[in-house]
Design an enzyme around this catalytic site. Structure first.
Site, PDB file in Angstrom:
ATOM      1  N   ALA B 240      46.747  66.659  11.460  1.00 19.24           N
ATOM      2  CA  ALA B 240      45.892  66.461  10.345  1.00 19.24           C
ATOM      3  C   ALA B 240      44.449  66.590  10.696  1.00 19.24           C
ATOM      4  O   ALA B 240      44.066  66.488  12.093  1.00 19.24           O
ATOM      5  CB  ALA B 240      46.244  65.319   9.473  1.00 19.24           C
ATOM      6  N   HIS B 241      43.353  66.370   9.636  1.00 18.14           N
ATOM      7  CA  HIS B 241      42.109  66.628  10.120  1.00 18.14           C
ATOM      8  C   HIS B 241      41.446  65.286  10.904  1.00 18.14           C
ATOM      9  O   HIS B 241      41.949  64.353  10.752  1.00 18.14           O
ATOM     10  CB  HIS B 241      41.364  66.515   8.820  1.00 18.14           C
ATOM     11  CG  HIS B 241      41.642  65.755   7.842  1.00 18.14           C
ATOM     12  ND1 HIS B 241      40.924  65.907   6.398  1.00 18.14           N
ATOM     13  CD2 HIS B 241      42.525  64.884   7.591  1.00 18.14           C
ATOM     14  CE1 HIS B 241      41.409  64.874   5.695  1.00 18.14           C
ATOM     15  NE2 HIS B 241      42.081  64.250   6.645  1.00 18.14           N
ATOM     16  N   ASN B 242      40.507  65.722  11.654  1.00 20.29           N
ATOM     17  CA  ASN B 242      40.000  64.841  12.459  1.00 20.29           C
ATOM     18  C   ASN B 242      40.698  64.076  13.522  1.00 20.29           C
ATOM     19  O   ASN B 242      40.223  63.275  14.014  1.00 20.29           O
ATOM     20  CB  ASN B 242      39.166  63.721  11.814  1.00 20.29           C
ATOM     21  CG  ASN B 242      38.400  64.364  10.797  1.00 20.29           C
ATOM     22  OD1 ASN B 242      38.400  64.670   9.566  1.00 20.29           O
ATOM     23  ND2 ASN B 242      37.269  65.149  11.276  1.00 20.29           N
TER      24      ASN B 242
END
Lengths: 341, 341, 341
Positions: B240-242
């Site tokens: 997922a993001h980051n």
């Protein structure tokens, strides 16, 4: 899409069903008992839906002999109405509109001889040495790597990727986004770093294999990854390198099978189950959804793990106690000693 | 595909192995001890397979010094036969037949300067401002978004999608169906509805990163999603993001890592494990398959959760009791009080 | 990509925020409180990050009235800074560079009328009878099957596949690799073999639906698979045939929902959760990550299952005891009888 129509007489003949009703009545489609209208055919397979039979608006219903008298409409009587429905369903399938021919944008290697009966979609690619069977349909944007073999009547939906040396039998059905023959996840660790091992095996699929959307089936490290005849695999499944799946086994969505595991024939692996590597699962095993299989299964039967959803507050308590289980067991033992001497 | 052949003398030299046998003997491929024939090379790395050594039909075997005398054939003696096998495997890899050049159907933005050494497959797309390194191979149907950078010697199998501003180092290997740089799942809820947040960060992959088939790696919301050098990610993984993954960490198939979690260096995350968001996992952590990680892990070691498959009838009993665990613990406590005063 | 800039005055007006500071100050981008520089805008939404406010280098910060005095820089005061951030984020989004027009390589059936405002990428395919709304963007390599309908302002990232008769509303956002309308996994078993059932239903998505990368949404068997307005689905999710998802429900990555299950409105399904088939989940249900849902949920609330990661050695003990739970419960009962008479 052209509507297709059939008379009840035609359907009865085709299915070998006994018609009680009007042989000339026309049906134009299939629907559930609840939704069907007078020009549609329905079916009663699951007894749980029997309550919908008496008020159905269907023009005709596929039923077992036992239920034949309870329908308010024409009936087609046969031993297995669900199987009858499965067969009729294909007559109304609009998904397959492919006509023989090779789209002008397809990139087909000059070494490949295509039968006249195949249908190759726009932007499909077929690489050197591949052999394509009669009446094969290869959808738009498919990539067929070098030296693949695709058996007669197989259907690849748009955007399927086969790496090189993937072999499939007849009447296979591969859904969009599936990747077959990707490199297995094999590395030799050395001084804390992962050294990739080239995956030299292939993938072999039997006849009548189904592979779901966005599923990945890795090629073998040295030997092949093998799926037997009639194997059905749902969407988003991971089949790692050198896995072997026996004939007529069904694997539901989101399952993962780790490397070199052998699953027997006529198994059913429930959704999101996980099977560790290097295991043997015998024939006739059923694994329920989300089960974690970390050891061999040598006896047919139903296997499960995990625990079902609970109210979060209660769950927190149970989950906390799970950590104390060994201590609880010891304390219980201690008490037994004290009381029982 | 052209068969490649090597003499045992050549292989010994290349691996720095000690050859005990005929330096002129030719091998044409690799196989397991059980399957290898007289013109094939095999290896013994896992002691569990030692029983296959004495009857192997292999023309030669990679072995440790301790096992060298037990082989009935030529041996190449080296400290780490598995690593030797990993290296030799690439010499027999037929998967990489790309020759330098840009296929006439590739759509390459005029702002992109391609080195002569690259190979760009049919229907590949490279958007504005992207920078492609030397000897990069971009397979058929790949989409490289705007302002990407792909390091030297990276290999993108057919049908890889990079959104804009995805950066990868040298020698990366991205398998078919991978999507890198897709929008993170970020929304601001307002009056019960989800308002999408544009994902403005990018994705940065180090050198020697592997990304599996149909894996998805989201771009960051504001900062980048970052995978370190030597990170290996299997098929159908969700990053997922980051998320940040440290150097030389391996993540097996079907793992999910939620947003903003940091995983350390030299970790191994087992298949279908799940890691919640905003966590810190330190270096050297191993998580077994299907484990649910919902808190930080601050000490290296092996971590697990879940329970293994049981016969369904027995499992039903255990699962039912799981719901009663807190009550059981209280009752146990009560008994202890009564007995122990 | 062109840098976009806005003055604080413009932003205040657009958001309806109260500006305390210099209306002419320019911001060129968004960043976190920790990373933002003097030409960037930041926000404070999560109180856990309040400690970063006083030392932020941001040129301006979106804050609640309560925090407005604590920032060392310009502030834009509004009730919901996170929502403000969500709105501003789109102004700096570089991902959407599509300009109206149809790429020369797109294959659009002659029966399809495209509005002038649409953007169709290279190698996209639109089959017969499909209807494309105003300002729709269809990325490179997308395949739109026959008789689809795509509502105004919807955005399909590169390499999305819609099978035939997939309908989506306005402002939908479909990420790369998603497959919508693939055949449901339906078979009639007969003499141990699986007979495929043609999947005659479609897929209907409401307005403002998001579908993540490499997610698969199957078409219905007879009726449609239906996702309501504002439904947000993350990456690698499996939505089986005939599932219905209510308005404004969010489903995180790697979730699987089996066939014919109905999920209510305003639910949140955590990552990698699994929901069995033929269930009813009422409105307002939240399911935490990796939960196994095998029964109806009739009350709103938070539901969980599974157990969290433990040190492997301790976990082995708890997992072994889990198998003995029923026996432990019986032994506990026995002791109670003895003691309490």
């Amino acid at each position: 899409m052209t509507a297709r129509t059939f008379t009840l007489g035609e359907i009865a003949t085709e299915l070998g069903a006994e018609l009680r009703g009007d042989p000339d009545q026309v049906v134009t489609g299939l629907a559930t008992l609840q939704a069907a209208t007078a020009d549609q055919l329905s079916f009663l397979a699951n007894p749980g839906y029997a309550r919908y039979l008496e008020n159905t608006g269907a023009g005709a219903v596929l039923v077992t002999p036992a239920m034949a008298d309870k329908a308010p409409t024409n009936v087609l009587v046969l031993d297995d109405p669900y199987l009858g429905y499965a067969r009729v369903s294909h007559w109304f399938d609009e998904s397959q509109t492919a006509v023989p021919g090779v789209h002008s944008t397809a990139v087909v290697d000059s070494s490949v001889t295509l039968p006249d009966s195949v249908s190759i979609g726009p932007y499909a690619i077929i690489e050197a040495g591949s052999v394509i069977g009669e009446r094969v349909v290869i959808g738009a944007h498919c990539v067929i790597g070098a030296h693949c073999r695709i058996g007669d009547d197989s259907l690849l939906r748009p955007r399927v990727t086969l790496a090189h040396r993937v072999v499939m039998g007849k009447r296979c059905h591969i859904l969009s986004g599936a990747v077959i023959g990707s490199d297995g996840f094999g590395f030799a660790i050395h001084k804390g770093q992962w050294n990739r091992i080239a995956q030299l095996g292939g993938v072999v699929l039997g006849d009548d294999v189904e592979v779901g959307a966005n599923t990945a089936i890795d090629r073998g490290a040295l030997d092949d990854t093998v799926l037997g005849d009639g194997v059905k695999i749902d969407n988003l499944v991971q089949i790692a390198h050198n896995v072997q799946v026996g004939d007529h086994t069904a694997i539901a969505g989101k399952v993962g099978v780790a490397g070199s595991t052998r699953i027997g024939r006529h198994c059913m692996i429930g959704g999101a189950a996980g099977v560790s590597g290097h295991l043997n699962i015998t024939d006739g095993v059923q694994v329920t959804g989300m089960t974690m299989v970390t050891g061999d299964i040598n006896e047919p039967g139903v296997y499960s793990s995990g625990t079902g959803a609970m109210n979060n507050r209660d769950w927190r308590k149970s989950a906390a106690r799970f950590r104390q289980l060994d201590a609880m067991a010891r304390r219980l033992k201690e008490l037994e000693k004290k009381i029982e001497g």
